[in-house]
Design a protein around this motif. Structure first.
Motif, mmCIF file in Angstrom:
data_model
loop_
_atom_site.group_PDB
_atom_site.id
_atom_site.type_symbol
_atom_site.label_atom_id
_atom_site.label_comp_id
_atom_site.label_asym_id
_atom_site.label_seq_id
_atom_site.Cartn_x
_atom_site.Cartn_y
_atom_site.Cartn_z
ATOM 1 N N ILE A 213 6.942 6.242 -7.127
ATOM 2 C CA ILE A 213 6.519 7.647 -7.192
ATOM 3 C C ILE A 213 5.146 7.726 -7.862
ATOM 4 C CG2 ILE A 213 8.804 8.656 -7.031
ATOM 5 C CD1 ILE A 213 8.961 8.809 -10.054
ATOM 6 N N TYR A 214 4.197 7.096 -7.207
ATOM 7 C CA TYR A 214 2.828 7.061 -7.711
ATOM 8 C C TYR A 214 2.207 8.460 -7.766
ATOM 9 C CZ TYR A 214 3.212 2.008 -6.904
ATOM 10 O OH TYR A 214 3.605 0.693 -6.923
ATOM 11 N N PRO B 177 0.828 -1.198 0.000
ATOM 12 C CA PRO B 177 0.000 0.000 0.000
ATOM 13 C C PRO B 177 0.869 1.258 0.000
ATOM 14 C CG PRO B 177 -0.892 -1.585 1.549
ATOM 15 C CD PRO B 177 0.454 -2.100 1.118
ATOM 16 N N SER B 178 0.387 2.254 -0.695
ATOM 17 C CA SER B 178 1.234 3.403 -0.973
ATOM 18 C C SER B 178 0.585 4.714 -0.545
ATOM 19 C CB SER B 178 1.554 3.440 -2.466
ATOM 20 O OG SER B 178 0.352 3.516 -3.213
ATOM 21 N N VAL B 179 1.289 5.785 -0.848
ATOM 22 C CA VAL B 179 0.849 7.126 -0.482
ATOM 23 C C VAL B 179 -0.494 7.450 -1.127
ATOM 24 C CG1 VAL B 179 2.165 8.137 -2.405
ATOM 25 C CG2 VAL B 179 1.549 9.552 -0.433
ATOM 26 N N LEU B 180 -1.351 8.140 -0.363
ATOM 27 C CA LEU B 180 -2.647 8.581 -0.864
ATOM 28 C C LEU B 180 -2.692 10.106 -0.858
ATOM 29 C CD1 LEU B 180 -4.980 6.063 1.005
ATOM 30 C CD2 LEU B 180 -4.710 6.235 -1.476
ATOM 31 N N PRO B 181 -3.540 10.713 -1.687
ATOM 32 C CA PRO B 181 -3.635 12.178 -1.690
ATOM 33 C C PRO B 181 -4.064 12.701 -0.320
ATOM 34 C CG PRO B 181 -4.765 11.243 -3.594
ATOM 35 C CD PRO B 181 -4.432 10.102 -2.686
ATOM 36 N N LEU C 154 -11.776 5.403 -2.853
ATOM 37 C CA LEU C 154 -11.557 5.565 -4.287
ATOM 38 C C LEU C 154 -12.251 6.828 -4.784
ATOM 39 C CD1 LEU C 154 -10.739 4.659 -7.154
ATOM 40 C CD2 LEU C 154 -12.792 3.216 -7.188
ATOM 41 N N GLY C 155 -13.481 7.044 -4.326
ATOM 42 C CA GLY C 155 -14.198 8.258 -4.714
ATOM 43 C C GLY C 155 -13.461 9.507 -4.286
ATOM 44 N N ASN C 156 -12.907 9.497 -3.067
ATOM 45 C CA ASN C 156 -12.136 10.648 -2.584
ATOM 46 C C ASN C 156 -10.900 10.882 -3.441
ATOM 47 O OD1 ASN C 156 -13.999 10.770 -0.526
ATOM 48 N ND2 ASN C 156 -12.568 10.255 1.120
ATOM 49 N N THR C 157 -10.212 9.803 -3.792
ATOM 50 C CA THR C 157 -9.014 9.922 -4.629
ATOM 51 C C THR C 157 -9.370 10.461 -6.009
ATOM 52 O OG1 THR C 157 -7.892 8.111 -3.462
ATOM 53 C CG2 THR C 157 -7.101 8.634 -5.675
ATOM 54 N N LEU C 158 -10.466 10.004 -6.555
ATOM 55 C CA LEU C 158 -10.888 10.466 -7.880
ATOM 56 C C LEU C 158 -11.294 11.942 -7.850
ATOM 57 C CD1 LEU C 158 -12.789 7.268 -8.997
ATOM 58 C CD2 LEU C 158 -10.743 8.208 -10.082
ATOM 59 N N ASP C 159 -11.798 12.405 -6.729
ATOM 60 C CA ASP C 159 -12.066 13.844 -6.581
ATOM 61 C C ASP C 159 -10.766 14.628 -6.685
ATOM 62 O OD1 ASP C 159 -14.800 13.506 -6.250
ATOM 63 O OD2 ASP C 159 -14.705 13.498 -4.054
ATOM 64 N N TRP C 160 -9.713 14.087 -6.074
ATOM 65 C CA TRP C 160 -8.399 14.739 -6.145
ATOM 66 C C TRP C 160 -7.866 14.720 -7.577
ATOM 67 C CZ3 TRP C 160 -3.696 12.227 -7.335
ATOM 68 C CH2 TRP C 160 -2.562 13.030 -7.237
ATOM 69 N N VAL C 161 -8.008 13.597 -8.263
ATOM 70 C CA VAL C 161 -7.560 13.504 -9.657
ATOM 71 C C VAL C 161 -8.236 14.580 -10.501
ATOM 72 C CG1 VAL C 161 -7.627 12.076 -11.748
ATOM 73 C CG2 VAL C 161 -6.983 11.044 -9.567
ATOM 74 N N GLU C 162 -9.528 14.736 -10.302
ATOM 75 C CA GLU C 162 -10.266 15.761 -11.052
ATOM 76 C C GLU C 162 -9.791 17.161 -10.679
ATOM 77 O OE1 GLU C 162 -14.883 17.133 -12.040
ATOM 78 O OE2 GLU C 162 -14.479 15.754 -10.376
ATOM 79 N N SER C 163 -9.482 17.379 -9.410
ATOM 80 C CA SER C 163 -9.083 18.710 -8.943
ATOM 81 C C SER C 163 -7.761 19.171 -9.535
ATOM 82 C CB SER C 163 -8.994 18.730 -7.409
ATOM 83 O OG SER C 163 -7.832 18.055 -6.948
ATOM 84 N N ASN D 252 -2.548 3.375 -6.745
ATOM 85 C CA ASN D 252 -2.940 4.704 -7.207
ATOM 86 C C ASN D 252 -4.392 5.062 -6.930
ATOM 87 O OD1 ASN D 252 -0.799 6.179 -8.317
ATOM 88 N ND2 ASN D 252 -0.873 5.077 -10.255
ATOM 89 N N MET D 253 -5.133 4.176 -6.238
ATOM 90 C CA MET D 253 -6.567 4.423 -6.145
ATOM 91 C C MET D 253 -7.133 4.496 -4.737
ATOM 92 S SD MET D 253 -8.191 2.313 -9.369
ATOM 93 C CE MET D 253 -7.544 0.679 -8.992
#
Length: 361
Positions: free
Chosen positions: A336-337, A13-17, A247-256, A197-198
């Motif tokens: 470096i995800y 498991p890796s770094v999250l936004p 995942l939904g929270n991460t995808l919000d960050w991707v969009e931002s 990444n998710m």
């Protein structure tokens, strides 16, 4: 080191936004005035149904998933998919596999239990340091599908093209999904463990061309039958609710930050910075051949196990964690995800420069 800023270079498991984690923190005890945490809710509740639908819609939009394909939120990780794929897709009893690393090798061996596996390529001849060219792929005519792993987490290589084999494409994108745009329509099936990444570990995303479902072997458990899973909308059994929410929270960050297209630009910048130093270094040597380098997992070493160990230990003391390479490959690995900030890569490069100087290289 408690409370200090660290950079987590773990392969998963890796770094999250940070924004995704802060949102989860704010909603941890009481999600949208429900009086409950997401972790306590029934997966059949209206609250969670909305979370599920929103996360699915966000992923569909981020990857531009066509209506011909279905998104499944499953469990069991990549390992379960190693068996589920041949059970569902090896209709005539044969498939071709590209063995470009440890996980592709494991997938091929698992598939051999259910039919004939043709090895389209095997990069172990150069210690999995490269990705074969299209001309080097040998795909059998009788194959129901061609399987490959897009990013080799352990050895640090990545496919920089989508193979055109004339067969249904099946791809493990666990380590580079959402890191760059991908034409989903070219694939029969894409799957990915979420822990890169998710989202946190526990969720496996499968994106499948719906026309491929309904051909499972009679021995296929229903929890691995894509047709059943599509019909049940991933709710045959209790799904990994918290991970789907994250995942939904991460995808919000991707969009931002501008979507997957902008994410790719940021990832290229980070990779260029780190590989740029490695190419000029007199001490550190990258493992992957130049044309096959991963944008997600940068593998390198000094040539001395003792020096590698010293480097990793001193890095930890400076707040740069999990740089030790996989036990199979040794050396070092910097993952470096998407959520790794460029400041983390700059800090690593600065430390590597200092380490090189202090060791009189």
């Amino acid at each position: 080191m408690s409370g200090e800023k660290v950079y987590n270079f773990s392969a998963g498991p890796s770094v999250l936004p940070e924004s995704a984690l802060l949102k989860a923190q704010a909603e941890l005890l009481d999600y949208k005035s429900s009086g409950m945490s997401i972790m306590e809710m029934s997966h059949r509740s209206l609250y969670f149904k909305a979370v599920f639908d929103e996360s699915k819609a966000k992923l569909k939009a981020a990857l531009k998933v066509p209506d011909t394909h279905e998104i499944l939120f499953l469990q069991g990780g990549a390992t379960l998919q190693f068996a589920a794929i041949p059970m569902n897709l090896m209709v005539s009893g044969e498939a071709s596999y590209a063995v470009t690393g440890n996980f592709a090798s494991l997938a091929a061996k698992e598939a051999e239990k259910y039919g004939k596996v043709h090895i389209a390529c095997d990069t172990s001849d150069r210690n999995h340091s490269y990705i074969p060219s299209p001309e080097e792929l040998s795909v059998s005519e009788g194959s129901d599908y061609f399987y490959y792993c897009a990013n080799n987490t352990i050895y640090g290589t990545e496919w920089h093209y989508v193979p055109e084999t004339g067969k249904t494409l099946v791809c493990d994108m666990s380590s580079d999904i959402l890191s760059k745009p991908v034409d989903v329509s070219k694939f029969g099936l894409i799957y990915a463990g979420a822990q890169k990444n998710m989202a946190p570990a526990g969720l496996t995303v499968v994106i499948i061309d719906k026309s491929l479902a309904g051909k499972a072997m009679p021995i296929t458990p229903k929890v691995m039958d894509y047709k059943v899973l599509i019909e049940k909308d991933s709710m045959l059994n209790t799904p990994p609710c918290w991970c789907i929410y994250m995942l939904g929270n991460t995808l919000d960050w991707v969009e931002s930050v501008g979507g997957v297209e902008e994410i790719e630009k940021l990832n290229l910048e980070k990779a260029k910075l780190l590989y740029g130093f490695l190419d000029e270094s007199k001490l550190f040597v990258p493992h992957a051949e130049t044309a096959s380098r991963s944008m997600m997992n940068v593998t390198f070493r000094t040539g001395s196990q003792e020096l590698d160990g010293e480097f990793v230990k001193a890095a930890e003391q400076r707040g740069m964690l999990n740089l030790k390479g996989h036990r199979i490959a040794g050396g070092m690995r910097a993952s470096i995800y998407n959520a790794m900030p460029i400041e983390g890569v700059k800090a690593l490069v600065d430390y590597m420069k200092e380490f090189e100087v202090t060791h009189n290289v």
